[in-house]
Design an enzyme around this catalytic site. Structure first.
Site, PDB file in Angstrom:
ATOM      1  N   GLU A 111       2.602  94.301  58.793  1.00 33.03           N
ATOM      2  CA  GLU A 111       3.052  95.569  59.376  1.00 33.03           C
ATOM      3  C   GLU A 111       4.043  96.286  58.461  1.00 33.03           C
ATOM      4  O   GLU A 111       4.005  97.510  58.314  1.00 33.03           O
ATOM      5  CB  GLU A 111       3.682  95.329  60.761  1.00 33.03           C
ATOM      6  CG  GLU A 111       2.679  94.959  61.838  1.00 33.03           C
ATOM      7  CD  GLU A 111       1.673  96.061  62.123  1.00 33.03           C
ATOM      8  OE1 GLU A 111       1.959  97.236  61.834  1.00 33.03           O
ATOM      9  OE2 GLU A 111       0.588  95.733  62.642  1.00 33.03           O
ATOM     10  N   TYR A 149       8.329 100.897  66.209  1.00 35.33           N
ATOM     11  CA  TYR A 149       6.898 100.638  66.050  1.00 35.33           C
ATOM     12  C   TYR A 149       6.650  99.190  65.636  1.00 35.33           C
ATOM     13  O   TYR A 149       5.811  98.491  66.224  1.00 35.33           O
ATOM     14  CB  TYR A 149       6.270 101.582  65.016  1.00 35.33           C
ATOM     15  CG  TYR A 149       4.921 101.052  64.572  1.00 35.33           C
ATOM     16  CD1 TYR A 149       3.811 101.201  65.384  1.00 35.33           C
ATOM     17  CD2 TYR A 149       4.780 100.328  63.382  1.00 35.33           C
ATOM     18  CE1 TYR A 149       2.581 100.659  65.027  1.00 35.33           C
ATOM     19  CE2 TYR A 149       3.564  99.784  63.022  1.00 35.33           C
ATOM     20  CZ  TYR A 149       2.470  99.955  63.838  1.00 35.33           C
ATOM     21  OH  TYR A 149       1.264  99.403  63.490  1.00 35.33           O
ATOM     22  N   ASP A 186       0.899 104.134  66.284  1.00 39.70           N
ATOM     23  CA  ASP A 186       0.955 104.582  64.895  1.00 39.70           C
ATOM     24  C   ASP A 186       0.160 105.879  64.779  1.00 39.70           C
ATOM     25  O   ASP A 186      -0.219 106.487  65.786  1.00 39.70           O
ATOM     26  CB  ASP A 186       0.430 103.499  63.945  1.00 39.70           C
ATOM     27  CG  ASP A 186      -1.061 103.237  64.114  1.00 39.70           C
ATOM     28  OD1 ASP A 186      -1.698 103.811  65.036  1.00 39.70           O
ATOM     29  OD2 ASP A 186      -1.620 102.466  63.304  1.00 39.70           O
ATOM     30  N   CYS A 214     -12.556 107.261  65.369  1.00 35.81           N
ATOM     31  CA  CYS A 214     -11.823 108.490  65.699  1.00 35.81           C
ATOM     32  C   CYS A 214     -10.988 108.908  64.491  1.00 35.81           C
ATOM     33  O   CYS A 214      -9.765 109.013  64.543  1.00 35.81           O
ATOM     34  CB  CYS A 214     -10.951 108.251  66.929  1.00 35.81           C
ATOM     35  SG  CYS A 214     -10.351 109.759  67.715  1.00 35.81           S
ATOM     36  N   CYS A 256     -18.094 110.495  67.130  1.00 40.20           N
ATOM     37  CA  CYS A 256     -18.018 110.489  68.590  1.00 40.20           C
ATOM     38  C   CYS A 256     -19.238 109.836  69.237  1.00 40.20           C
ATOM     39  O   CYS A 256     -19.143 109.273  70.334  1.00 40.20           O
ATOM     40  CB  CYS A 256     -17.866 111.917  69.106  1.00 40.20           C
ATOM     41  SG  CYS A 256     -16.365 112.749  68.532  1.00 40.20           S
ATOM     42  N   CYS A 278     -18.478 106.193  69.871  1.00 36.15           N
ATOM     43  CA  CYS A 278     -17.139 105.883  70.365  1.00 36.15           C
ATOM     44  C   CYS A 278     -17.228 105.342  71.792  1.00 36.15           C
ATOM     45  O   CYS A 278     -17.886 105.941  72.648  1.00 36.15           O
ATOM     46  CB  CYS A 278     -16.255 107.131  70.343  1.00 36.15           C
ATOM     47  SG  CYS A 278     -14.606 106.863  71.047  1.00 36.15           S
ATOM     48  N   CYS A 286     -13.427 111.496  76.702  1.00 37.60           N
ATOM     49  CA  CYS A 286     -12.588 112.253  75.768  1.00 37.60           C
ATOM     50  C   CYS A 286     -12.592 113.743  76.117  1.00 37.60           C
ATOM     51  O   CYS A 286     -13.616 114.429  76.007  1.00 37.60           O
ATOM     52  CB  CYS A 286     -13.089 112.041  74.340  1.00 37.60           C
ATOM     53  SG  CYS A 286     -12.100 112.894  73.091  1.00 37.60           S
TER      54      CYS A 286
END
Length: 347
Positions: free
Chosen positions: A46, A129, A147, A199, A206, A209, A215
């Site tokens: 991270e 975060y 994020d 995305c 899409c 997805c 959405c």
């Protein structure tokens, strides 16, 4: 909008099939079998991934974990070794904080990362975060991980048209509603994978997805336009000088101050990089051989590179023998100067 529980379950089902393979990740099938992620590897990845891509980080991660396989190993490492391995990843304050955090875990927590978001936040260099990511991924705390990928997914899913960064608080609150109590670590990685692979910022896929029918941005045909962002001001340009001194089989180097730009890194002597100039590190016949350009987070930097053979001791810095000098240990802007000058350097 569909129920959060339904959306989370659908995303986890998608993740079980399409999770990206990463060297620091425990795949969902292994997690289901009881294999737990190593908090050290989660934390290290991270920190490395902040403002950097997965592709750029993988080799660094492999080298770090081969050389320092545990947080105690890293805590015992010399600063210069760690900064050298970090060279090229940029944002060098992260490397300094990496060592501070490793040493705090080793000395204050017996070499074990604390298991809650709040306790992780108390460690050096760990912000909201990173604390949420470690708590969720390593310890399955239902912490909300947000994020850039998650912001994009949530902005599209909920049709949030407020520009970033003003929308951050709203996006975090909406993301929190979707964070499940069950498998929060897998869910955190799933939504980041969704943003990274489907995305995407441009031309989102899409059609494949798992959240396409829910959405709101897709229903309005606005998915490619979100999230909106407040235009950033143009970065200022700063100028300065680097001096590359050489002689008798050695190169002149100096360590930069611990605080400030490239803090603690080894490099060639320079001035203040503020356009005000400054004295050369030694009396010599310095020749201007050109300039190098580098972009930092908040400004563009243009450096004039000057080269000279030194016949006496420098006023500052240290002459390092060629066999001890590793250009790969230099930060990127210094390596650019080295690449420009090395053909003109003699012994």
């Amino acid at each position: 909008m569909q129920a959060p529980e339904s959306l989370s379950a659908r995303l986890l089902s998608w993740y079980d099939r399409y999770a990206r393979a990463m060297p620091w990740r425990v795949p969902p099938q292994d997690r289901a079998a009881g294999i737990r992620p190593d908090p050290y590897r989660v934390w290290l990845s991270e920190v490395m991934l902040q403002q950097t891509t997965v592709a750029a980080v993988k080799d660094y991660f492999h080298r770090f974990t081969a050389r320092w396989p545990t947080v105690n190993d890293l805590a015992a490492a010399e600063d210069t070794q760690v900064m050298g391995e970090w060279a090229g990843l940029g944002y060098y304050a992260r490397a300094r904080n990496l060592l501070k955090c490793a040493r705090a875990v080793a000395s204050d927590h017996g070499g074990r990362f604390p298991a809650t978001r709040d306790s992780l936040l108390a460690l050096p260099g760990i912000g909201p975060y990173t604390a949420s990511a470690i708590a969720a991924i390593a310890f399955d705390e239902p912490a909300t991980v947000v994020d850039g990928n998650v912001e994009r997914v949530i902005a599209r899913l909920h049709l949030v048209e407020t520009p970033l960064p003003a929308a951050k608080q709203e996006l975090t609150a909406l993301a929190a509603r979707l964070t499940p109590a069950s498998r929060p670590g897998d869910y955190a990685q799933a939504i980041m994978d969704l943003g990274a692979t489907i995305c995407t910022p441009r031309s989102p896929a899409c059609g494949i997805c798992p959240w396409s029918d829910a959405c709101r941005a897709r229903a309005r045909g606005l998915q490619a336009e979100l999230p909106r962002k407040t235009p950033k001001p143009d970065k200022p340009i700063r100028r300065g000088t680097l001096w590359l001194g050489h002689g008798d089989g050695a190169i002149l180097l100096e360590r930069r101050p611990e605080k400030g730009l490239l803090g603690g890194m080894l490099g060639f002597p320079g001035d203040g990089w503020d356009g005000q100039g400054g004295p050369a590190p030694a009396a010599a016949d310095w020749q201007d051989i050109g300039e190098v350009r580098h972009t930092f987070t908040h400004f563009h930097l243009i450096l004039s590179v000057r080269v000279a053979r030194l016949d006496g001791p420098p006023d500052r810095g240290e002459m390092i023998p060629h066999h001890q000098f590793r250009p790969a240990d230099l930060p990127t802007v210094m390596r650019k100067a080295w690449d420009l000058a090395r053909g003109q350097l003699s012994g």
